[in-house]
Design an enzyme around this catalytic site. Structure first.
Site, PDB file in Angstrom:
ATOM      1  N   ALA A 181       0.868  -1.172   0.000  1.00 48.54           N
ATOM      2  CA  ALA A 181       0.000   0.000   0.000  1.00 48.54           C
ATOM      3  C   ALA A 181       0.909   1.227   0.000  1.00 48.54           C
ATOM      4  O   ALA A 181       2.069   1.155   0.417  1.00 48.54           O
ATOM      5  CB  ALA A 181      -0.895  -0.024   1.234  1.00 48.54           C
ATOM      6  N   GLY A 241       0.634  -4.816   1.067  1.00 46.38           N
ATOM      7  CA  GLY A 241      -0.552  -4.848   0.221  1.00 46.38           C
ATOM      8  C   GLY A 241      -0.304  -5.548  -1.117  1.00 46.38           C
ATOM      9  O   GLY A 241      -1.238  -6.077  -1.720  1.00 46.38           O
ATOM     10  N   GLU A 269      -0.789  -9.051  -0.367  1.00 45.72           N
ATOM     11  CA  GLU A 269      -2.221  -9.236  -0.099  1.00 45.72           C
ATOM     12  C   GLU A 269      -3.035  -9.197  -1.396  1.00 45.72           C
ATOM     13  O   GLU A 269      -4.000  -9.949  -1.551  1.00 45.72           O
ATOM     14  CB  GLU A 269      -2.694  -8.167   0.883  1.00 45.72           C
ATOM     15  CG  GLU A 269      -2.030  -8.345   2.251  1.00 45.72           C
ATOM     16  CD  GLU A 269      -2.290  -7.179   3.187  1.00 45.72           C
ATOM     17  OE1 GLU A 269      -1.672  -6.111   2.987  1.00 45.72           O
ATOM     18  OE2 GLU A 269      -3.110  -7.332   4.102  1.00 45.72           O
ATOM     19  N   GLU A 321       4.525  -4.943   7.305  1.00 43.95           N
ATOM     20  CA  GLU A 321       3.811  -3.833   7.951  1.00 43.95           C
ATOM     21  C   GLU A 321       4.251  -3.610   9.394  1.00 43.95           C
ATOM     22  O   GLU A 321       4.214  -2.488   9.897  1.00 43.95           O
ATOM     23  CB  GLU A 321       2.300  -4.089   7.925  1.00 43.95           C
ATOM     24  CG  GLU A 321       1.665  -3.965   6.541  1.00 43.95           C
ATOM     25  CD  GLU A 321       1.607  -5.270   5.770  1.00 43.95           C
ATOM     26  OE1 GLU A 321       2.351  -6.223   6.103  1.00 43.95           O
ATOM     27  OE2 GLU A 321       0.808  -5.333   4.825  1.00 43.95           O
TER      28      GLU A 321
HETATM   29  C1  HXC Z   1       5.047   4.371  -1.206  1.00 48.49           C
HETATM   30  C2  HXC Z   1       6.930   3.381  -2.068  1.00 48.49           C
HETATM   31  C3  HXC Z   1       6.571   2.143  -1.493  1.00 48.49           C
HETATM   32  C4  HXC Z   1       5.361   2.079  -0.752  1.00 48.49           C
HETATM   33  C5  HXC Z   1       8.430   1.898  -2.541  1.00 48.49           C
HETATM   34  N1  HXC Z   1       8.080   3.180  -2.699  1.00 48.49           N
HETATM   35  N2  HXC Z   1       7.526   1.242  -1.794  1.00 48.49           N
HETATM   36  N3  HXC Z   1       6.168   4.473  -1.921  1.00 48.49           N
HETATM   37  N4  HXC Z   1       4.640   3.218  -0.637  1.00 48.49           N
HETATM   38  N5  HXC Z   1       4.924   0.945  -0.202  1.00 48.49           N
HETATM   39  C6  HXC Z   1       8.808   4.216  -3.439  1.00 48.49           C
HETATM   40  C7  HXC Z   1      10.034   4.675  -2.676  1.00 48.49           C
HETATM   41  O1  HXC Z   1       9.677   5.624  -1.714  1.00 48.49           O
HETATM   42  C8  HXC Z   1      10.855   5.262  -3.793  1.00 48.49           C
HETATM   43  O2  HXC Z   1      10.364   6.557  -4.123  1.00 48.49           O
HETATM   44  C9  HXC Z   1      10.551   4.356  -4.970  1.00 48.49           C
HETATM   45  O3  HXC Z   1       9.325   3.700  -4.652  1.00 48.49           O
HETATM   46  C10 HXC Z   1      11.612   3.277  -5.172  1.00 48.49           C
HETATM   47  O4  HXC Z   1      11.789   2.588  -3.943  1.00 48.49           O
HETATM   48  P1  HXC Z   1      13.212   2.385  -3.232  1.00 48.49           P
HETATM   49  O5  HXC Z   1      12.957   2.165  -1.807  1.00 48.49           O
HETATM   50  O6  HXC Z   1      14.134   3.495  -3.602  1.00 48.49           O
HETATM   51  O7  HXC Z   1      13.707   1.061  -3.952  1.00 48.49           O
HETATM   52  P2  HXC Z   1      14.709  -0.032  -3.351  1.00 48.49           P
HETATM   53  O8  HXC Z   1      15.843   0.643  -2.635  1.00 48.49           O
HETATM   54  O9  HXC Z   1      15.022  -0.926  -4.472  1.00 48.49           O
HETATM   55  O10 HXC Z   1      13.885  -0.816  -2.240  1.00 48.49           O
HETATM   56  C11 HXC Z   1      12.756  -1.599  -2.599  1.00 48.49           C
HETATM   57  C12 HXC Z   1      11.935  -1.976  -1.352  1.00 48.49           C
HETATM   58  C13 HXC Z   1      11.566  -0.697  -0.576  1.00 48.49           C
HETATM   59  C14 HXC Z   1      12.749  -2.934  -0.460  1.00 48.49           C
HETATM   60  C15 HXC Z   1      10.692  -2.724  -1.854  1.00 48.49           C
HETATM   61  O11 HXC Z   1      10.993   0.233  -1.481  1.00 48.49           O
HETATM   62  C16 HXC Z   1      10.586  -0.923   0.527  1.00 48.49           C
HETATM   63  O12 HXC Z   1      10.915  -1.443   1.588  1.00 48.49           O
HETATM   64  N6  HXC Z   1       9.316  -0.508   0.312  1.00 48.49           N
HETATM   65  C17 HXC Z   1       8.275  -0.581   1.303  1.00 48.49           C
HETATM   66  C18 HXC Z   1       7.832  -2.021   1.512  1.00 48.49           C
HETATM   67  C19 HXC Z   1       6.749  -2.063   2.569  1.00 48.49           C
HETATM   68  O13 HXC Z   1       6.921  -1.761   3.738  1.00 48.49           O
HETATM   69  N7  HXC Z   1       5.550  -2.441   2.133  1.00 48.49           N
HETATM   70  C20 HXC Z   1       4.408  -2.511   3.023  1.00 48.49           C
HETATM   71  C21 HXC Z   1       3.684  -1.246   2.891  1.00 48.49           C
HETATM   72  S1  HXC Z   1       2.408  -1.106   4.083  1.00 48.49           S
HETATM   73  P3  HXC Z   1      11.336   7.826  -4.199  1.00 48.49           P
HETATM   74  O14 HXC Z   1      10.391   8.938  -4.507  1.00 48.49           O
HETATM   75  O15 HXC Z   1      12.022   7.900  -2.892  1.00 48.49           O
HETATM   76  O16 HXC Z   1      12.260   7.477  -5.330  1.00 48.49           O
HETATM   77  C22 HXC Z   1       1.146  -1.974   3.479  1.00 48.49           C
HETATM   78  C23 HXC Z   1       0.036  -1.987   4.420  1.00 48.49           C
HETATM   79  C24 HXC Z   1      -1.256  -2.574   3.999  1.00 48.49           C
HETATM   80  O17 HXC Z   1       1.148  -2.490   2.411  1.00 48.49           O
HETATM   81  C25 HXC Z   1      -2.209  -2.325   5.100  1.00 48.49           C
HETATM   82  C26 HXC Z   1      -1.653  -1.618   6.284  1.00 48.49           C
HETATM   83  C27 HXC Z   1      -2.438  -0.477   6.783  1.00 48.49           C
END
Ligand code: HXC
Length: 257
Positions: free
Chosen positions: A65, A108, A111, A131
């Site tokens: 998400a 997400g 999911e 998360e």
């Molecule tokens: C918003 C995101 C994002 C996310 C990545 N980006 N994941 N933006 N929401 N979930 C954006 C980054 O901010 C970045 O933008 C660009 O995408 C590229 O990501 P990087 O982090 O630079 O890439 P990398 O270094 O290759 O790392 C990849 C990654 C990392 C390991 C997947 O992006 C990451 O950990 N993402 C989050 C994963 C996560 O926690 N997902 C769960 C989300 S919560 P910029 O602008 O900086 O270039 C969820 C909850 C559901 O899903 C319900 C809960 C309420």
């Protein structure tokens, strides 16, 4: 419809939905959820579509998400807007849906894959529910669907620790139906979806409804659903055709009714 965050295409009887926010690793914001739900519903309303494939990019199916969109929200905002509500519409489509996962399927994204009927994974795929690292929990069905897919102890480990798993482990624990070389993912998804879409649409929908019932109901209730769905198919043209084709030793020509 003009979509901005997804690409939509029909090839034969297969509908393709490609998540397309490359700058955010396909993070699922409200617009993505609305567009995916609308595209899936449009395919679902079309008897010319017998299977739907959801796919992302090579690097990411979806990295979750959209954290930046959620960050400043309050509890009452999350509740009142039903922030992930559009995904319920996606999960409710009657047509079989395949997730073709390459790269990250996190939070997400994992999911969303689990809302699909089948998960095909490239050997580069990474799954997880991270998360807990953000101070929240899975909110798009992860706590409920992961436990049904992999069992309570595996699901608890993944959800409580946030540990990410590679495709092979995901296959071993039953989250993924098959792992294929990344370069073959499109071809494998096409073959599988085309095979499924060639079957009787009515029986595909009956099978999906019955599989879904197994996720929700007791054994006795699920068996009752199966009995009802099975019997209902005997009023369809496709059941008569499928069984006549067997008797006549020829391939069936389903009219998808
Ligand atoms: C918003 C995101 C994002 C996310 C990545 N980006 N994941 N933006 N929401 N979930 C954006 C980054 O901010 C970045 O933008 C660009 O995408 C590229 O990501 P990087 O982090 O630079 O890439 P990398 O270094 O290759 O790392 C990849 C990654 C990392 C390991 C997947 O992006 C990451 O950990 N993402 C989050 C994963 C996560 O926690 N997902 C769960 C989300 S919560 P910029 O602008 O900086 O270039 C969820 C909850 C559901 O899903 C319900 C809960 C309420």
């Amino acid at each position: 419809a003009a979509y901005e965050t997804i690409l939509v295409e029909q090839r034969g009887r297969v509908g393709w939905i490609t998540l397309n926010r490359p700058n955010a690793l396909n993070a699922l914001n409200a617009q993505v959820s609305e567009e995916v739900a609308a595209a899936a519903e449009a395919f679902d309303a079309d008897d010319g579509i017998g299977a739907i494939v959801v796919i992302g990019s090579e690097k990411a199916f979806a990295a979750g998400a959209d954290i930046k969109e959620m960050e400043s929200k309050t509890a009452s905002e999350m509740r009142e807007t039903d922030h992930f509500g559009a995904w319920d519409r996606f999960a409710a489509v009657r047509t079989p849906v395949i997730a073709a996962v390459s790269g990250y399927a996190l939070g997400g994204g994992c999911e969303l894959a689990m809302m699909c009927d089948i998960i095909l994974a490239a050997d580069t795929a990474t799954f997880g529910q991270p998360e807990i690292n953000l101070g929240v929990i899975p909110g798009m069905g992860g706590t409920q669907r992961l436990i049904r897919a992999v069992g309570s102890y595996k699901a608890a480990e993944l959800i409580l620790s946030g540990r990410l798993i590679k495709a092979e482990e995901a296959e071993r624990i039953g989250l993924v139906s098959r792992v294929v070389p990344a370069s073959d993912l499109l071809d494998e998804a096409t073959t599988l979806a085309t095979t499924i879409a060639s079957k009787s649409l009515t029986s595909l929908r009956a099978a999906k409804a019955t599989l879904d019932a197994a996720m929700q109901l007791s054994l006795a209730e699920g068996l009752a659903v199966e009995k009802r769905e099975f019997a209902a198919l005997f009023d369809t043209a496709d059941q008569k055709e499928g069984m006549a084709a067997f008797r006549e030793k020829r391939p069936p020509h389903f009219v998808h009714r």
